[in-house]
Enzyme design. Structure first.
Site, PDB file in Angstrom:
ATOM      1  N   GLU A 225       0.826  -1.212   0.000  1.00 25.22           N
ATOM      2  CA  GLU A 225       0.000   0.000   0.000  1.00 25.22           C
ATOM      3  C   GLU A 225       0.859   1.260   0.000  1.00 25.22           C
ATOM      4  OE1 GLU A 225      -4.088   1.582   2.103  1.00 25.22           O
ATOM      5  OE2 GLU A 225      -2.587   0.663   3.391  1.00 25.22           O
ATOM      6  N   GLY A 359       4.055   1.183  10.083  1.00 23.18           N
ATOM      7  CA  GLY A 359       3.760   0.621  11.392  1.00 23.18           C
ATOM      8  C   GLY A 359       3.161  -0.764  11.317  1.00 23.18           C
ATOM      9  N   ALA A 360       2.234  -0.929  10.372  1.00 23.81           N
ATOM     10  CA  ALA A 360       1.590  -2.219  10.136  1.00 23.81           C
ATOM     11  C   ALA A 360       0.793  -2.095   8.847  1.00 23.81           C
ATOM     12  CB  ALA A 360       0.669  -2.603  11.300  1.00 23.81           C
ATOM     13  N   GLU A 362      -2.630  -3.923   6.705  1.00 23.21           N
ATOM     14  CA  GLU A 362      -3.819  -4.736   6.945  1.00 23.21           C
ATOM     15  C   GLU A 362      -4.091  -5.794   5.889  1.00 23.21           C
ATOM     16  OE1 GLU A 362      -5.300  -0.891   4.849  1.00 23.21           O
ATOM     17  OE2 GLU A 362      -3.850  -1.398   6.400  1.00 23.21           O
ATOM     18  N   ASN A 363      -3.084  -6.284   5.183  1.00 26.15           N
ATOM     19  CA  ASN A 363      -3.303  -7.293   4.140  1.00 26.15           C
ATOM     20  C   ASN A 363      -4.353  -8.307   4.597  1.00 26.15           C
ATOM     21  OD1 ASN A 363      -0.731  -6.281   2.839  1.00 26.15           O
ATOM     22  ND2 ASN A 363       0.108  -7.224   4.677  1.00 26.15           N
ATOM     23  N   GLU A 396      -5.674  -2.534  12.720  1.00 28.18           N
ATOM     24  CA  GLU A 396      -5.584  -3.412  11.553  1.00 28.18           C
ATOM     25  C   GLU A 396      -6.762  -4.378  11.477  1.00 28.18           C
ATOM     26  OE1 GLU A 396      -3.496  -2.439   9.447  1.00 28.18           O
ATOM     27  OE2 GLU A 396      -2.470  -1.119  10.853  1.00 28.18           O
ATOM     28  N   HIS A 399      -9.678  -2.796   9.701  1.00 30.32           N
ATOM     29  CA  HIS A 399      -9.516  -2.804   8.245  1.00 30.32           C
ATOM     30  C   HIS A 399     -10.033  -4.087   7.602  1.00 30.32           C
ATOM     31  CE1 HIS A 399      -7.542   0.917   7.430  1.00 30.32           C
ATOM     32  NE2 HIS A 399      -6.473   0.665   8.167  1.00 30.32           N
ATOM     33  N   GLU A 418      -8.758   4.746   6.610  1.00 28.07           N
ATOM     34  CA  GLU A 418      -7.868   5.076   7.722  1.00 28.07           C
ATOM     35  C   GLU A 418      -8.549   5.872   8.834  1.00 28.07           C
ATOM     36  OE1 GLU A 418      -5.375   3.496   8.036  1.00 28.07           O
ATOM     37  OE2 GLU A 418      -4.815   2.850   6.021  1.00 28.07           O
ATOM     38  N   ARG A 888       7.030   8.408   2.333  1.00 30.49           N
ATOM     39  CA  ARG A 888       6.375   9.447   3.140  1.00 30.49           C
ATOM     40  C   ARG A 888       7.217   9.841   4.347  1.00 30.49           C
ATOM     41  NH1 ARG A 888       3.485   4.803   4.081  1.00 30.49           N
ATOM     42  NH2 ARG A 888       2.100   5.284   2.366  1.00 30.49           N
TER      43      ARG A 888
END
Length: 956
Positions: A225, A359-360, A362-363, A396, A399, A418, A888
């Site tokens: 992502e 940070g993580a 959400e796949n 997560e 998500h 988000e 970013r």
């Protein structure tokens, strides 16, 4: 996705303002200062109070990262050479509507030792208009054989050529003959073989390493992502191009493979290789595709509905996954019930990646984490670490519904993913950890911090047009996350929790496995509540900023756009709503809570229907539930200050935090005299709760930093806040006991006491640090960050610094590593700080994920502020080569210059940006830095005397 760099826009902001303006001098002197500043601390800046609560930062593990910092794979264009042909639709940024993927058969084979991988993909495609061209996304990975194209009948279509159009990151396939629409028939098949590199970055499919029993081991995993699936394999890489996937991984027999779905079969290819094939997926967006090849161990819980919830972790860290497993089950079961919809897959895995850029992520069915955000050791981790792990896990998990089952149509509606995850994470943790006051903590971590960001002219609307990968990446920021969460909090309160829940359930059911827009969510909530949700909420999502409500005679209310810069044009940039809002105003009268809808069409303001008279007080915006500020008359602010001093518990802890934050923000914007804001702090000797103290520290940091170099005034400021914090600091002491919020409070107030030079606090920190250096003492987990920071600051030398570095290398717990990184950055020795900066290029020591964290930590050091900024300028090309402009975190690192306040510093920043005009994902942070520094310069001119007089009058 969770933003690992949240500390750059949440919690305490860092400001270090000089009291003397410096005229612009000649470029020669500037250049000399730039270079010399790396070696000596020319300008004394502030130590930040950032980190007093041991908040969100980054971590690492013992394993060295093998990723080369600056080298790139050799150029190999394969069979599809680059072309600048713009004769077709591939010149457009967006994919065409007439080409739609429906299924991917994807096989990938990682060659770990060679740092490469090969693969093939058979994409089933529907075509609704005649075309000779098919184009899809590809970046850095190369096509190794001429693509194969088959009709629905199975007949092969000759491919005339293929080429890469790199401007839009496409590979274009031209057929020899027209492809007719296949409506009612089976799909076309496009088959591509490809090869890519596993090294060089933390996006796409990449390899990193860790150490197990002294042996270096590898793991390869994906991070896609928003626009990095195209780096792993050729695909239609837009969120509305949902398709099903059947994924196979060919891997060495030493490894196991994971993907979104459960394993369907495992088979031996030969003596060396195995193939793991996974079940066909549900329809999902490309950015959610995930696969990993690993040698990890696992911890499993079973949900109430029988879904296996498994945490994959390095074998030596298995015990640190227990809390994650427990919290996952609790929150997972809660969300299945709350959303009224079962989780869509047969399993849910989580895996901690040793070097992970965000940070993580959400796949769907395989969530990837940075280790600090998944692993928790009750004997080694702080309470803040525990809360962070719980919050990220909950985020997560949200998500898996908001984002995965229902996905935003396009990235301009990113907040549907988000903002929702950032809101619901608090509800999930509140269910699992009922004594943490998580709904109230949303004020501290999201609402109030992002109100500062959103009061800048360089902010942007929640729903914002994006038309490049850099622009897409840049909207993963506080506005999409924290402002999104904040307006959902306000909306839930307005329409009631029950109707909000019903609306969310209806939204998920209606758009299951599909894409949606913001208007679809408003429609679902309007149906549930019978209230004008769209009319109200469009004013909050389609224009930036927020209002301040001016209250006259306790009843009469008018609204105005709130901006930190009083000189700014409040009508710019253009907004269709004219920077007025439809506001659900919550207020309390005689302990009864009421809501009045303030329609923006009422240009003269509104009058609350209150029966109170005389000196009665109406609390407007109790618990800061609305995303706006409130400015009372001066007499009312004086009444609030008096009543705080008499009996502060007459107001809730959230209200006390809100009063303080509003008052100091209003004073910065010159809408309230600083005298009134500072008067609110007089009661603090009696304050004993976490929420107000956390916000006080944030609110006063700006002033503390501004006057740090004023030899006359700063000692007075220091003594005042030292006296205010001492009662609670002494009461809590240095014994790491109490409940969760007490431990968070202790870390906060002891940090402020150390910052303000309290001798008892500093002596305790130094004593514990010296005992720790002997190697015989284990520090209390919630005091470690304080001890590392202030022990190193007060008594650090080369010996203690080297010892700390050794401990950083030895420990395997990522959360402990991040604390030690902060300690190393706190030393008052420019030679050691310069050495620390040099180590950033050694990826075997400082992981790729942690470089920007270290730079930030050094910038908090009074000796390191100038050094950190200058190092960035001198090494910008190196950083761009290592991370790319689309990163970013690279884009945001320039915000360490926000504390600057002189015309010279402003000129240096402008010159740097002019020298490197391509900002990539950092365009908004650059605008924010320039605006903030300009505001700082003006702030000093307007407020120095008022603040000076208030503090000096205390002793007068």
């Amino acid at each position: 996705m969770i933003l690992e760099e949240r500390s750059s826009w949440e919690g305490s902001k860092r400001y270090c303002i000089k009291t003397k303006h410096v005229a612009i001098i000649c470029a020669v002197v500037v250049a000399v200062g730039l270079i010399v500043g790396l070696s000596v601390g020319l300008t004394r800046s502030c130590d930040s109070t950032e980190g007093m609560t041991q908040g969100t930062t980054q971590g690492t593990t013992q394993a060295p990262s093998h990723l080369p910092p600056v080298t790139s794979p050799p150029e190999d264009q394969g069979v599809c050479p680059a072309s600048e042909d713009e004769s077709g639709g591939w010149k457009d940024f967006r994919l065409p509507d007439f080409i739609k993927p429906v299924h991917y058969d994807l096989e990938v084979k990682p060659l770990m030792e060679q740092d490469t991988y090969t693969g093939s993909v058979d994409i089933s495609i529907n075509v609704s208009s005649s075309t000779r061209y098919l184009w899809l996304h590809l970046r850095e990975t190369r096509i190794t054989r001429l693509p194969v194209l088959r009709r629905p009948s199975g007949e092969q279509v000759q491919v005339r050529q293929c080429f890469e159009y790199k401007k839009q990151e496409y590979v274009v396939v031209e057929a020899e003959e027209e492809l007719e629409p296949n409506t009612g028939e089976g799909p076309y098949h496009l088959i591509l073989e490809f090869a890519g590199w596993l090294n060089g970055s933390l996006v796409g499919f990449y390899r990193t390493t860790y150490v197990e029993k002294g042996q270096t081991k590898s793991i390869a995993a994906t991070d896609h992502e928003p626009t990095d699936a195209r780096k792993s394999f050729p695909c239609f890489d837009e969120p509305n191009k949902k398709a099903t996937y059947t994924i196979s991984i060919v891997h060495s027999k030493e490894y196991k493979a994971l993907s979104n779905m459960p394993v369907e079969k495992e088979e031996s290819v030969d003596d060396i290789w195995s193939r793991t094939t996974f079940q066909k997926s549900v329809p999902m967006s490309t950015y959610l595709v995930c696969f990993a090849v690993h040698q990890f161990d696992s911890v499993t819980r079973i949900s109430n509905r029988g879904i296996p919830l498994t945490i994959y972790v390095q074998p030596e860290q298995k015990h640190t996954a227990e809390y994650a497993a427990n919290i996952t089950k609790s929150v997972f079961d809660y969300f299945e019930d709350y959303f009224g919809m079962s989780y869509s897959l047969p399993k849910l895995d989580k895996i901690a990646i040793p070097d992970f850029g965000t940070g993580a992520m959400e796949n769907w069915g395989l969530i990837t984490y940075r280790e600090t955000n998944l692993l928790y050791d009750p004997d080694e981790s702080a309470s803040s670490n525990k809360q962070r792990v719980a919050a990220v896990i909950a985020h997560e998990l949200v998500h898996q519904w908001f984002g995965n089952i229902v996905t935003m149509e396009w990235w301009d509606d990113l907040w549907l993913n988000e903002g929702f995850a950032s809101f619901f994470e608090y509800l999930g943790v509140a269910y699992a950890e009922k004594d943490w006051q998580m709904r109230d903590q949303m004020i501290l971590d999201d609402v109030l911090p992002v109100q500062e960001d959103d009061s800048l002219m360089s902010s942007h609307p929640i729903v914002v047009t994006v038309a490049t990968p850099d622009e897409i990446t840049s909207v993963f920021d506080g506005i999409s996350y924290s402002k999104g969460a904040s307006i959902l909090r306000m909306l839930e309160n307005w329409i009631t929790r029950e109707k909000f829940q019903i609306g969310c359930q209806n939204y998920l059911k209606k758009h299951k496995f599909e894409n949606a827009k913001t208007s679809d969510f408003w429609a679902a909530l309007e149906e549930a509540s019978n209230l004008p949700v769209k009319e109200v909420m469009d004013t909050w999502t389609n224009q930036m900023g927020y209002p301040v409500l001016n209250v006259d005679n306790m009843k009469n209310i008018t609204q105005k756009r709130f901006l930190l810069d009083p000189r700014a044009n409040a009508s710019e940039p253009h907004s269709a709503f004219g920077y007025t809002w439809n506001i659900p105003i919550k207020w309390t009268e005689d302990d009864e809570q009421r809501i009045t809808l303030y329609n923006r069409s009422e240009t003269g303001g509104i009058t609350l229907e209150s029966t109170l008279s005389g000196n009665a007080f109406l609390k407007i915006n109790p618990d800061h539930i609305g995303f706006y500020r409130v400015n009372y008359e001066v007499s009312t602010w004086e009444w609030i200050a008096t009543n705080l001093s008499v009996n502060h518990t007459d107001f809730s802890s959230a209200d006390r935090a809100s009063f303080i934050d509003d008052a100091f923000a209003l004073a910065r914007a010159q809408l309230l005299n600083y005298k009134e804001a500072l008067n609110l702090t007089k009661y603090l000797k009696e304050e004993k709760e976490y929420l107000p103290w956390h916000r006080v520290i944030s609110a006063v940091t700006y002033i503390i930093s501004m006057f740090e170099d004023d030899k006359e005034l700063y000692p007075v400021i220091e003594k005042y806040f030292r006296d205010q914090v001492k009662p609670i600091a002494d009461s809590l002491g240095w014994n790491d006991v109490g409940d969760h919020l007490t431990k968070l409070l202790r870390a906060s107030v002891l940090g402020l006491a150390c910052k303000m030079g309290d001798s008892d606090a500093l002596n305790n920190a130094s004593q514990l640090f010296q005992e720790w250096l002997t190697g015989t003492v284990s520090l209390p987990v919630n005091l470690r960050l304080l001890v590392y920071r202030y022990g190193m600051q007060n008594s650090g030398n080369e010996t203690s610094w080297n010892y700390t570095l050794e401990q950083y290398q030895k420990t395997s717990l990522a959360q402990e590593k991040e604390k030690l990184l902060y300690g190393l950055a706190s030393v008052k020795n420019v030679t050691l700080l310069s050495r620390y900066l040099d180590l950033l290029k050694d990826s075997n020591l400082i992981k790729t994920q942690d470089v920007f964290t270290v730079i930030q930590y050094i910038s908090y050091n009074s000796y390191g502020k100038t050094m950190a900024w200058n190092w960035i300028q001198l090494n910008w090309e190196y950083l761009v080569n290592r991370y790319t402009l689309n990163n970013r975190n690279l884009g945001r690192i320039v915000t360490i210059a926000e504390p600057f306040n002189t015309e010279l510093q402003l000129w240096q920043i402008k010159s740097f940006f002019e020298r490197y005009p391509e900002a990539g994902a950092g365009q908004k942070p650059r605008e924010q830095v320039l605006e903030t520094v300009k505001n700082n310069i003006e702030w000093l001119k307007q407020n120095r005397d008022t603040i000076r007089n208030w503090f000096l009058d205390l002793n007068g």
